[in-house]
Design an enzyme around this catalytic site. Structure first.
Site: not given
Length: 481
Positions: A150, A226, A231, A248, A282, A454
């Site tokens: 995305n 993802g 994850g 994430e 997300c 992040e």
């Protein structure tokens, strides 16, 4: 149509299997490119190339790595149209979203240019006379990055730039839906001056080769974006092998509208929060809670705005909604809406398909037994719910396994700060959309939405490791007595 080979050791390398897979344009599912189908042997070659390059170049001066970042930003600015064209054709980005993504990536590269000079330690007081004590930050080695379809440019730049800026090697496994974008990154980093082998790409199905990468003995850290399911699987691999990792993951982000909010601004923010890139984000506000006294007015205004959200030519600046990425994901969107309808939810807007595009869909009367209530749809679908008190709104907002982003619209500072404090979310925005990011902030979520953060500051924790060093004076007793 282009054939894409792996990028290993500074060269394009054919897959060991000789097999390629189709990369489809989501507008019409035509073949856009063909990419190498990686194997565990391909992964091993990429990791070993990264290890060799890391050992050779780990001590390059900060000024050199800083120069790569600035040069990459300049190249991307020069070639911005090329990057945007791939974002439009490969993953179905409306041009406005493609523009946002390229601007963010350029900004992140410039922010990352400051990172090499911040990889520093400190002096530490020692309890032993004559002993000098200090700490150093050093690169971890080779970092594995796995990116989604995305925002492939944002995540590809975030992950690779931070690994390179901190002195590491990097191996990228991009989404099988976005290999052409990753291929542009190989050219970008090569022209920016990154030595051969420090940046590598292996294409393929993550379900088939992801474990070979994340479980490789010479991968020191993993950064993944993802699904929550994958994850958690990666976290297990990292834990068993004592690797650092950042995840994430998914979201079911709430947006709260209090009765004292500016209705027009709340509607506009909600529209952007869920329908940006056709809801395939997300942080999308897939749950909107509105105070009961304003609920009908908001529902009417929001449904009217959603019904005007434009589908069509992705290169038209006013287009907001493009295609859903794959037939599997289209089936998911349809099933969530059909299940809600069958169980009594009311469709206030949308739920209509034109080719592979779904119109902006607003649901009312969603109940806990409907799939869309708790599961992430990852499409242009949101649900409206009334609430009576802030206590109730906070309880509803937190009633989810996810915790990525949350937003509240109110003129009452006490309400806003209380929500910011009590929301079980990694990010909270006041009078702003749920969808927001900046290069230097600690970006990430809680619960099933992720682990770690992040950002140019936060990534130092995963991309580097501490080392404690002491020096004894010639006259000091080395035993400390």
């Amino acid at each position: 149509m282009k054939n894409l080979d792996h990028w290993i050791g500074g060269a394009r390398v054919a897959p060991g299997s000789g097999v390629y897979f189709d990369d489809l344009n989501p507008i019409d599912d035509s073949v856009y490119a063909r990419a190498a189908a990686g194997t565990a042997d391909d992964v091993n070659r990429a990791v070993e190339a990264g290890v060799a390059a890391f050992r050779m170049h780990r001590d390059l001066p900060a000024a050199v790595r800083e120069g790569w970042m600035f040069k990459a930003a300049e190249i991307m600015e020069r070639d911005v149209a090329k990057f945007q064209e791939v974002l439009i054709d490969e993953v179905g980005s409306p041009v406005a979203k493609a523009g946002f993504e390229t601007r963010f990536a350029i900004g992140f590269l410039r922010a990352a240019a400051g990172v090499p000079r911040r990889v520093r330690g400190e002096t530490i007081p020692s309890d032993t006379p004559g002993r000098f004590s200090m700490s150093l930050r050093q690169p971890v080695g080779v970092v594995a990055g796995i990116t989604p379809f995305n925002v492939p440019l944002i995540k590809g730049i975030k992950q690779s730039a931070m690994a390179l800026a901190t002195g590491n090697g990097f191996v990228l496994l991009p989404s099988e839906a976005a290999p052409r974008l990753a291929d542009l990154l190989a050219d970008l980093w090569r022209e920016a001056g990154v030595p051969d082998g420090l940046f590598n790409i292996v294409y393929g199905n993550g379900a088939e080769i992801g474990d070979a990468l994340t479980g490789h003995a010479n991968i020191a850290a993993i950064t993944f974006t993802g699904s929550s399911r994958v994850g958690k699987h990666i976290a297990g691999i990292a834990a068993r092998n004592l690797k650092k990792y950042t995840l994430e993951l998914g979201g079911k982000s709430p947006l709260i509208v209090c009765a004292d909010a500016d209705l027009e601004k709340a509607v506009g923010a909600a529209l952007f929060s869920i329908f940006m890139f056709q809801g395939q984000v997300c942080m999308g506000a897939s749950r909107i809670y509105v105070e009961r006294s304003m609920f009908d007015d908001f529902a009417k205004a929001f449904a009217a705005a959603a019904s005007k959200a434009k589908m069509g030519d992705l290169r038209e600046p006013t287009t907001m909604l493009g295609p859903i990425i794959s037939e599997r994901q289209r089936d998911r969107v349809r099933s969530h809406v059909d299940d809600a309808r069958a169980k009594g939810a009311e469709v206030l807007a949308g739920a209509e398909w034109t080719g592979n595009c779904c119109s902006a869909t607003v649901l009312r009367g969603v109940t806990a037994d409907m799939t869309v209530c708790y599961e992430e749809t990852f499409g242009p679908v949101t649900s409206l719910y009334p609430f009576d008190t802030l206590d109730e709104a906070i309880e509803l907002a937190n009633d989810t396994e996810y915790g990525l982003s949350a937003s509240i619209f109110t003129r009452d500072l006490d309400k806003a700060l209380r929500f910011a404090h009590e929301a079980e979310s990694g990010m909270v925005h006041i009078n702003a959309p749920t969808l927001y990011d900046e290069p230097h902030v600690p970006f990430g979520g809680t619960k099933s939405s992720g682990f770690g953060r992040e950002g140019t500051e936060a990534d130092l924790e995963i991309m580097t490791e501490w080392k404690w060093v002491t020096i004894q004076s010639a006259t000091a007793n080395p035993s400390g007595h």
